[in-house]
Design a protein around this motif. Structure first.
Motif, mmCIF file in Angstrom:
data_model
loop_
_atom_site.group_PDB
_atom_site.id
_atom_site.type_symbol
_atom_site.label_atom_id
_atom_site.label_comp_id
_atom_site.label_asym_id
_atom_site.label_seq_id
_atom_site.Cartn_x
_atom_site.Cartn_y
_atom_site.Cartn_z
ATOM 1 N N SER A 14 0.949 -1.321 -0.051
ATOM 2 C CA SER A 14 0.089 -0.014 -0.039
ATOM 3 C C SER A 14 0.668 1.334 0.094
ATOM 4 N N TRP A 15 2.014 1.087 -0.607
ATOM 5 C CA TRP A 15 2.878 2.462 -0.342
ATOM 6 C C TRP A 15 2.408 3.472 -1.209
ATOM 7 N N ILE A 16 1.752 3.321 -2.242
ATOM 8 C CA ILE A 16 1.248 4.451 -3.235
ATOM 9 C C ILE A 16 0.126 5.194 -2.194
ATOM 10 N N ALA A 17 -0.608 4.626 -1.730
ATOM 11 C CA ALA A 17 -1.812 5.003 -1.011
ATOM 12 C C ALA A 17 -1.130 5.863 0.390
ATOM 13 N N ARG A 18 -0.104 5.244 0.944
ATOM 14 C CA ARG A 18 0.734 5.808 1.978
ATOM 15 C C ARG A 18 1.231 7.152 1.756
ATOM 16 N N ILE A 19 1.804 7.105 0.536
ATOM 17 C CA ILE A 19 2.456 8.458 0.131
ATOM 18 C C ILE A 19 1.543 9.545 -0.151
ATOM 19 N N LEU A 20 0.392 8.916 -0.957
ATOM 20 C CA LEU A 20 -0.631 9.867 -1.037
ATOM 21 C C LEU A 20 -1.435 10.682 0.024
ATOM 22 N N ILE A 21 -1.556 10.052 0.919
ATOM 23 C CA ILE A 21 -1.990 10.148 2.118
ATOM 24 C C ILE A 21 -1.046 11.252 2.828
ATOM 25 N N GLY A 22 0.144 11.032 2.855
ATOM 26 C CA GLY A 22 1.075 11.858 3.388
ATOM 27 C C GLY A 22 1.285 13.301 2.733
ATOM 28 N N TYR A 41 3.523 10.851 12.547
ATOM 29 C CA TYR A 41 3.866 9.597 11.529
ATOM 30 C C TYR A 41 5.428 9.445 11.665
ATOM 31 N N LEU A 42 6.165 10.675 11.530
ATOM 32 C CA LEU A 42 7.644 10.522 11.548
ATOM 33 C C LEU A 42 8.262 9.963 12.659
ATOM 34 N N LEU A 43 7.536 10.321 13.866
ATOM 35 C CA LEU A 43 7.908 9.672 15.117
ATOM 36 C C LEU A 43 7.930 8.037 14.886
ATOM 37 N N ARG A 44 6.700 7.640 14.476
ATOM 38 C CA ARG A 44 6.396 6.412 14.301
ATOM 39 C C ARG A 44 7.366 5.542 13.252
ATOM 40 N N VAL A 45 7.894 6.298 12.242
ATOM 41 C CA VAL A 45 8.839 5.912 11.439
ATOM 42 C C VAL A 45 9.986 5.368 12.253
ATOM 43 N N LEU A 46 10.447 6.532 13.101
ATOM 44 C CA LEU A 46 11.615 6.042 13.965
ATOM 45 C C LEU A 46 11.381 4.809 14.746
ATOM 46 N N GLY A 47 10.403 4.808 15.408
ATOM 47 C CA GLY A 47 10.393 3.750 16.549
ATOM 48 C C GLY A 47 10.137 2.450 15.799
ATOM 49 N N ASP A 48 9.459 2.258 14.716
ATOM 50 C CA ASP A 48 9.460 1.093 13.692
ATOM 51 C C ASP A 48 10.652 0.649 13.371
ATOM 52 N N THR A 49 11.655 1.560 13.030
ATOM 53 C CA THR A 49 12.877 1.431 12.438
ATOM 54 C C THR A 49 13.681 0.944 13.584
ATOM 55 N N VAL A 50 13.867 1.363 14.582
ATOM 56 C CA VAL A 50 14.558 1.072 15.702
ATOM 57 C C VAL A 50 14.151 -0.439 16.274
ATOM 58 N N ARG A 51 12.915 -0.621 16.051
ATOM 59 C CA ARG A 51 12.501 -1.924 16.575
ATOM 60 C C ARG A 51 12.475 -3.031 15.415
ATOM 61 N N GLY A 52 13.188 -2.708 14.488
ATOM 62 C CA GLY A 52 13.603 -3.604 13.222
ATOM 63 C C GLY A 52 12.483 -3.682 12.244
ATOM 64 N N GLU A 53 11.445 -3.166 12.130
ATOM 65 C CA GLU A 53 10.487 -3.216 11.098
ATOM 66 C C GLU A 53 10.888 -2.857 9.716
ATOM 67 N N SER A 54 10.572 -3.690 8.722
ATOM 68 C CA SER A 54 11.213 -3.320 7.573
ATOM 69 C C SER A 54 10.139 -2.380 6.435
ATOM 70 N N GLU A 55 9.073 -2.152 6.871
ATOM 71 C CA GLU A 55 7.926 -1.404 6.302
ATOM 72 C C GLU A 55 7.464 -0.432 7.016
ATOM 73 N N PRO A 56 7.161 0.832 6.386
ATOM 74 C CA PRO A 56 6.455 2.010 6.871
ATOM 75 C C PRO A 56 5.332 1.726 7.847
ATOM 76 N N PRO A 57 5.031 2.501 8.924
ATOM 77 C CA PRO A 57 3.832 2.149 9.459
ATOM 78 C C PRO A 57 2.533 2.629 8.754
ATOM 79 N N GLU A 58 1.577 2.056 8.837
ATOM 80 C CA GLU A 58 0.334 2.287 8.220
ATOM 81 C C GLU A 58 -0.365 3.614 8.772
ATOM 82 N N TRP A 59 -1.262 4.438 8.237
ATOM 83 C CA TRP A 59 -2.097 5.299 8.551
ATOM 84 C C TRP A 59 -3.241 4.891 9.205
#
Length: 230
Positions: A14-22, A41-59
């Motif tokens: 769902s990366w296209i929808a994610r970027i459209l919303i952003g 959302y950017l804060l959530r990106v940071l947290g997910d990245t540190v925890r090892g998630e490979s995909e961006p968070p959903e809205w």
């Protein structure tokens, strides 16, 4: 790290929808609230990245995003606006006092004032190093106080590996800025600017998260000194 950061915003089905919303949120940033959602959302990106998630968070959890965005704004304010305001204020006072006093004494005061203002340059760079790590720690811990855990932050920020790692987002930021400036020349291009900006910011915060994670164990438990891969 650079390759990971640039590909990260397009991970998932769902990366296209994610970027459209952003992009729409940034387009509506004049309403103020969308800015806090974006910051959350950017804060959530940071947290997910540190925890090892490979995909961006959903809205989702929009209320939580607003709250997180407000927290991120507070952290950025404390770390940046207050120190710069203090340094700038002292510098202006000394320059003004030196100008008013005149003579050798006034020249010395003005000289100290100028030196104080010049201190803003290394302070800006220190802020650039501190804020991403502070936000990443807050994102992982889930508490505002974690952003001010200076004992942890100094073990992460003042390492050669972290320094090298956080220089990569500067390259991406400059590239995104050039692209948006070129796009802004035309009406169609101008409409694309918020979406390109969102993509770039997500990529940058992904790299900030990786830089933080490479110096910790994937949590806020402490620095490990792991060498960053650039």
């Amino acid at each position: 790290m650079l390759e990971d950061g640039l590909s990260y915003p397009m991970e998932g089905d769902s990366w296209i929808a994610r970027i459209l919303i952003g992009g729409v949120l940034l387009f509506l940033s004049f309403l103020v609230v969308p800015i806090f959602i974006f910051q959350g959302y950017l804060l959530r990106v940071l947290g997910d990245t540190v925890r090892g998630e490979s995909e961006p968070p959903e809205w989702d959890d929009w209320g939580g995003l607003v709250v997180d965005g407000l927290k991120a704004t507070v952290v950025a304010f404390v770390y940046s606006i207050i120190p710069i305001a203090v340094i700038g204020g002292i510098g202006v006072v000394l320059l003004g006092a030196g100008s008013a006093a005149g003579g050798d004494g006034g020249g010395i005061l003005a000289g100290f004032g100028l030196l104080t203002v010049l201190l803003a340059i290394p302070v800006f760079f220190l802020i650039y190093l501190l804020v991403p790590a502070a936000l990443a720690n807050m994102a992982v811990e889930g508490s505002l106080g974690a952003a001010f855990d200076l004992n942890l932050l100094k073990d992460v920020v003042f390492t050669a590996d972290y320094l090298v790692a956080v220089l990569m987002p500067i390259v991406v930021g400059i590239a995104v800025n050039i692209v948006t400036q070129v796009l802004a020349i035309t009406i169609v291009g101008l409409l694309l600017v918020p979406f390109i900006t969102f993509y770039g910011q997500v990529a940058v915060f992904r790299m900030f998260g990786l830089a933080f994670a490479n110096q910790t164990d994937g949590s806020s438990g402490g620095a490990t000194g792991t060498t960053a891969t650039v």
